[in-house]
Design an enzyme around this catalytic site. Structure first.
Site, PDB file in Angstrom:
ATOM      1  N   HIS A  17       0.839  -1.207   0.000  1.00  0.00           N
ATOM      2  CA  HIS A  17       0.000   0.000   0.000  1.00  0.00           C
ATOM      3  C   HIS A  17       0.871   1.252   0.000  1.00  0.00           C
ATOM      4  O   HIS A  17       0.660   2.173  -0.811  1.00  0.00           O
ATOM      5  CB  HIS A  17      -0.905  -0.020   1.233  1.00  0.00           C
ATOM      6  CG  HIS A  17      -1.816   1.158   1.329  1.00  0.00           C
ATOM      7  ND1 HIS A  17      -3.088   1.170   0.794  1.00  0.00           N
ATOM      8  CD2 HIS A  17      -1.643   2.387   1.892  1.00  0.00           C
ATOM      9  CE1 HIS A  17      -3.653   2.333   1.026  1.00  0.00           C
ATOM     10  NE2 HIS A  17      -2.797   3.102   1.692  1.00  0.00           N
ATOM     11  N   GLU A  18       1.849   1.299   0.897  1.00  0.00           N
ATOM     12  CA  GLU A  18       2.722   2.469   0.974  1.00  0.00           C
ATOM     13  C   GLU A  18       3.595   2.595  -0.272  1.00  0.00           C
ATOM     14  O   GLU A  18       3.899   3.707  -0.719  1.00  0.00           O
ATOM     15  CB  GLU A  18       3.590   2.390   2.226  1.00  0.00           C
ATOM     16  CG  GLU A  18       2.813   2.421   3.528  1.00  0.00           C
ATOM     17  CD  GLU A  18       1.922   3.646   3.667  1.00  0.00           C
ATOM     18  OE1 GLU A  18       2.309   4.728   3.152  1.00  0.00           O
ATOM     19  OE2 GLU A  18       0.842   3.532   4.276  1.00  0.00           O
ATOM     20  N   HIS A  21       1.725   4.513  -2.872  1.00  0.00           N
ATOM     21  CA  HIS A  21       1.829   5.971  -2.683  1.00  0.00           C
ATOM     22  C   HIS A  21       3.186   6.490  -3.157  1.00  0.00           C
ATOM     23  O   HIS A  21       3.267   7.535  -3.812  1.00  0.00           O
ATOM     24  CB  HIS A  21       1.654   6.311  -1.196  1.00  0.00           C
ATOM     25  CG  HIS A  21       0.252   6.178  -0.692  1.00  0.00           C
ATOM     26  ND1 HIS A  21      -0.817   6.809  -1.293  1.00  0.00           N
ATOM     27  CD2 HIS A  21      -0.246   5.501   0.376  1.00  0.00           C
ATOM     28  CE1 HIS A  21      -1.924   6.522  -0.616  1.00  0.00           C
ATOM     29  NE2 HIS A  21      -1.597   5.721   0.384  1.00  0.00           N
TER      30      HIS A  21
END
Length: 241
Positions: A17-18, A21
């Site tokens: 997920h990170e 980003h």
């Protein structure tokens, strides 16, 4: 061993997920000061291209820290780019679920465009709808919530060392992470998108962003403590694991 495997899987999907980003920021030209796998103090790291890469002490977490002086500098980034930056994390989790489902479908029913593309998309959509429909239960039936402890305990007991079940678990958790982070609640990705759009319409709403973010963090912290206490009680009484 199975519980450790689940714990590592959860940590990996949060890192995914990170990473979403981070890659979105790089693609959009948003400078990043630090990309951390884990939370808390640094265990190990290096610096490359103006970005610090950390491996931090507390697993099951992570963050991407933009290299900006203040909030005004972030506001100068075009709204479309800020929205895409926020969508990067959920998009990475959806992509992870898509790849897992494509591989499973091709193994089960053969290699074809429907099994590799159309069916996974339909399956993800159905899972996302079901998870979205279950969100109101967070408020009406909070006793049914579960956190990291519960996920690891229940996942370890159900998955064991079965690779297929582990992949299925990864799909569910990926979609869950995407849906949860798209909720219109600050400081989640969905909340940041909604606030950005509202501020575009009416700039004075900016004054509400900080108190809403602090309130959101307090709410999430309280919810985390609550579900962790529930999970520990369930483990102690043999309800989980």
């Amino acid at each position: 061993m199975s519980y450790l495997l689940i714990f590592c899987t959860v940590s990996l999907l949060i890192t995914l997920h990170e990473l979403g980003h981070f890659l979105a920021a790089k693609r959009l030209g948003i400078p990043i000061a630090r990309f951390s796998v884990g939370l808390g103090p640094k265990l190990w790291g290096f610096k490359l291209g103006g970005t610090e890469y950390w491996l931090s002490m507390i697993p099951c977490g992570g963050y991407v820290l933009p290299a900006l002086k203040d909030e005004e500098a972030f506001d100068k980034i075009p709204l479309a780019n800020r929205i895409l930056f926020s969508l990067g994390g959920p998009a990475a989790n959806i992509l992870g679920a898509f790849v897992c489902l494509s591989l499973m479908n091709m193994v089960k029913i053969g290699v074809s465009v429907p099994s590799a593309i159309y069916l996974p998309l339909e399956q993800i959509w159905q899972m996302a709808r079901q998870m979205g429909a279950a969100i109101p239960l967070v408020f009406s039936q909070p006793e049914n919530l579960s956190g990291i402890v519960g996920i690891v305990a229940a996942g370890g007991a159900h998955v064991g060392l079965n690779f297929v079940k582990l992949v299925q678990f990864s799909v569910l958790l990926n979609v869950n992470l995407a849906v949860f982070n798209l909720l219109p609640l600050l400081p989640l990705d969905g909340g940041k998108i909604v606030m950005g759009l509202l501020r575009k319409i009416y700039q004075p709403l900016r004054r509400l962003e900080m108190p809403l973010t602090v309130g959101g963090w307090v709410l999430l912290a309280g919810l985390t403590l609550y579900v962790t206490a529930l999970d520990l009680a369930r483990v102690a009484y043999g309800i989980l694991g």
